[in-house]
Design an enzyme around this catalytic site. Structure first.
Site, PDB file in Angstrom:
ATOM      1  N   SER A  20      47.539  21.948  44.060  1.00 44.79           N
ATOM      2  CA  SER A  20      49.013  21.341  44.178  1.00 44.79           C
ATOM      3  C   SER A  20      49.605  20.990  42.836  1.00 44.79           C
ATOM      4  CB  SER A  20      48.700  19.898  44.961  1.00 44.79           C
ATOM      5  OG  SER A  20      47.916  20.000  46.259  1.00 44.79           O
TER       6      SER A  20
ATOM      7  N   ASP B  67      55.258  31.712  34.836  1.00 43.71           N
ATOM      8  CA  ASP B  67      56.721  32.075  35.143  1.00 43.71           C
ATOM      9  C   ASP B  67      57.729  32.217  33.994  1.00 43.71           C
ATOM     10  OD1 ASP B  67      56.082  32.713  37.820  1.00 43.71           O
ATOM     11  OD2 ASP B  67      56.716  31.021  38.690  1.00 43.71           O
TER      12      ASP B  67
ATOM     13  N   LYS C  97      46.693  25.129  47.683  1.00 46.20           N
ATOM     14  CA  LYS C  97      47.438  24.182  48.845  1.00 46.20           C
ATOM     15  C   LYS C  97      48.761  24.136  48.223  1.00 46.20           C
ATOM     16  CE  LYS C  97      46.989  19.610  51.158  1.00 46.20           C
ATOM     17  NZ  LYS C  97      48.488  19.384  50.798  1.00 46.20           N
TER      18      LYS C  97
END
Length: 689
Positions: A475, A486, A500
């Protein structure tokens, strides 16, 4: 600042119960075995659930004949996943309902569901009663010298053609249960007494089954087809759920679920008593519970809520768990774990710092480590506008300042076993390492995408950075690691994360409540964190079984997908460096004793997991256990010899120094990778001059 307070991951310090046929409380006045029927409230609740799923769930699924077929298959799997009760002829008889259950649900007609369950319950009672009779045929001097084997996982096996075939299966199961107890140190007579108590206890619990139990199982056979986190909770389960939410600070801090006749550990609460004790692991199975110095109570076949009640007790008291480790070759390889119950304190969950010291060409290099067990925030103080409320981001910022004052060459953010927490903190923590920009995208069930991000231009740390993750990083951890990856702000190292990437909300019904998935998370690259999680730039050997742990291990999990990428900047030349970083890591993996041990240990665990059947011959089983133990001991001594350490004769002589980061092979190698990054960057800067 573009952020919201959205709790992610598993509620902290909460013992949740995944729903199963034995996971709710039972009371007196139960119907006779095989004569359960639905109430008017349940019939209306079924229609309410259909309506809520139709317009409220993230995933659009049409309730039609195709879904009806899936409901039937899943219902039968929930009841008899090991294919040990129904015969093929009985399954064929239920084909009449294959295209009917969708219509039944919309009308609130539960007759077919209860008919199937009533047959199942009768067969279950008959099997337990027959096992009790068959136990008497085993004399005290019984010798386990046969050549038979028992298949461990029957999920893909065909349904039995006859009752005689099932009788043979149950005979093998009984033999295996006795043998497992004998191998754990009991005599045949003692094993027979233990099994008799276990079966009598299970029989009592089955006979106490209520119509609410049946309704809950059937409704979840339907709701879980949308995704595994969407569940119907009966009124009693809802009450228990809410009580545990309020009392969530006491216990051992473990998420449990029922799996067949066992109580299985799903995950541990970071900073909780079980996590701090360090012995209980995800996918372990609890088979016995004892208080302080009292007798261990056998809990195989118990209802989940009753096992939880045994484990929960006043804080500061000790609970003793008899556990079958996740990597055990068979059920006889159990161990006892003592855990002191306590409140999960914020201090135990708070971020902590340490330093890994490495030698590089005769020079000591210092790599700072910040271990973040969970993404926490003092919500109450935050809402009241307190100036110095406690949070992950504030604590990490302070620790970075302290580490830089101590003179570090790089920084590792350790998110291993971090199951999530507040989205606000994942978002703001990214902001400590970038000047400004988006961090995560949230897509609602209606298709609206909100972009959250950091609007603060300041950077707390701009040096070399690595993020260390594993299969239990979930999470909020995945949002942070994904954003760092990124932005190419740092290198992500370790194992593929949990996966998840969804958010659930609880909707009250007139009868019970419905927990359903309402939103999904996406990285700024547009990739979902759901199912696939975050794949590290540099992978370490994986000690967790992806078939047992992680979102991809859950049936009907929402798939990985993509949305549009959000424009963002890049900080370092990571794609250019990665080939060299991976090559250097691979060279060390072939030379470093700890990394070699980690890789070989992973292979041995995978070999153990690959065992499909076990022998019912005592000598064969003992030989197999000794072989595995000898391999484990040889691996440890191989590592110790290469490091110049004293060899050991038994595995329990060896103790890991859990609190010393310099003894943590993954942290040490992550530090070396950071040093490689520094060298590559210096080479690039020199080339530009």
């Amino acid at each position: 600042m573009l952020s919201k307070v959205i709790p992610l991951g598993l509620p902290r310090a909460l013992i949740l119960t995944f729903l199963s046929i034995f996971s709710v409380y039972s009371f007196a006045e139960n119907a006779a075995v095989g004569q359960l029927s639905a109430s008017q409230e349940q019939r209306q609740a079924a229609k309410d659930v259909v309506e809520r799923l139709g317009y409220g769930h993230y995933r659009e699924i049409k309730l039609d004949d195709a879904l009806s077929a899936q409901i039937l298959d899943h219902y039968l799997k929930l009841l008899d996943g090991s294919k040990a009760y129904f015969t093929q002829a009985e399954i064929d008889n239920y084909e009449q309902y294959r295209n009917q259950l969708d219509d039944d649900l919309q009308k609130g007609d539960l007759q077919a569901a209860f008919e199937i369950y009533n047959t199942y319950q009768k067969k279950l009672v008959k099997r337990i009663e027959q096992q009790l009779v068959d136990l008497e045929s085993f004399p005290d001097d019984f010798v386990f010298d046969g050549k038979e084997t028992l298949l461990l996982d029957r999920t893909d096996s065909p349904w039995a053609a006859t009752e005689a075939e099932l009788n043979e299966l149950w005979k093998k199961r009984l033999t295996n249960s006795l043998l497992s107890l004998k191998l754990s140190g009991k005599t045949v007579a003692e094993a027979r007494k233990t099994l008799t108590r276990r079966l009598q206890s299970q029989l009592t619990r089955v006979q106490q089954t209520r119509d609410e139990d049946v309704f809950q199982v059937f409704m979840n056979a339907y709701t879980q087809l949308y995704d595994p986190h969407t569940q119907y909770l009966s009124p009693r389960s809802s009450e228990t759920f809410n009580i545990r939410m309020k009392l969530s600070l006491d216990g051992i801090g473990a998420l449990l679920q029922s799996e067949d006749e066992f109580t299985k550990v799903v995950s541990l609460v970071p900073g909780g008593p079980a996590d701090l004790a360090g012995e209980l692991k995800p996918a372990d199975r609890i088979i016995g519970v004892g208080q302080e110095n009292g007798e261990i109570v056998d809990v195989i076949g118990w209802r989940l809520d009753e096992v939880v009640d045994l484990i929960r007790d006043p804080r500061a008291s000790t609970v003793r768990l008899q556990v079958i480790p996740a990597n055990a070759a068979d059920n006889s390889q159990s161990k006892e774990i003592a855990i002191v119950r306590n409140t999960v304190k914020l201090e135990d969950q708070a971020a902590k710092k340490s330093i890994v010291t490495l030698d590089q060409n005769g020079q000591n290099r210092r790599i700072g480590v910040i271990d973040i067990p969970a993404f926490y925030v003092d919500f109450e103080a935050w809402r009241q506008g307190a100036e110095n409320y406690r949070s992950t981001t504030r604590d990490v910022a302070r620790l970075i300042t302290e580490l830089e004052a101590e003179g570090i060459d790089g920084l590792i953010i350790d998110l291993r076993n971090n199951g999530g927490g507040a989205l606000q903190e994942a978002n703001s923590l990214v902001g400590l390492f970038i000047d400004r920009g988006p961090t995560v995208q949230v897509r609602s069930a209606e298709g609206r995408i909100d972009i959250l991000g950091d609007s603060d231009n300041s950077i707390v740390y701009n040096g070399p950075l690595a993020v260390l993750v594993n299969r239990l990083s979930a999470s909020a951890s995945e949002i942070f690691a994904g954003a760092i990856q990124d932005y190419q702000r740092g290198v992500v190292i370790g194992g593929q994360t949990f996966g998840k990437g969804t958010v659930q909300s609880v909707t009250p019904l007139d009868h019970g409540q419905l927990k359903l998935t309402r939103a999904k998370f996406y990285r700024i690259s547009g990739e979902s964190t759901q199912h696939k999680g975050v794949v590290p730039d540099i992978m370490f050997p994986n000690l967790f079984d992806h078939k047992e742990v992680g979102e991809s291990a859950l049936e009907f999990a929402l798939p990985w997908d993509q949305v549009k990428q959000v424009p963002h900047k890049f900080y370092v030349q990571l794609p250019t460096w990665l080939p060299a970083l991976r090559e250097n890591h691979q060279k060390r993996s072939l030379q470093d004793p700890d990394l070699i041990f980690l890789a070989e240990q992973t292979k041995l665990i995978e070999q153990t997991r690959s065992i499909k059947s076990i022998s019912l011959n005592e000598q064969t089983r003992q030989a197999e256990t000794k072989r595995i133990e000898a391999q484990q001991l040889a691996l440890e001594n191989q590592r110790r010899k290469a490091k110049g350490l004293e060899l050991i004769k038994e595995l329990n002589e060896h103790e890991d120094k859990k609190d010393d980061p310099n003894q943590d092979a993954e942290l040490v190698e992550s530090g070396r990778i950071i040093l490689d990054m520094i060298k590559l960057n210096q080479t690039a800067v020199t080339a530009q001059q």
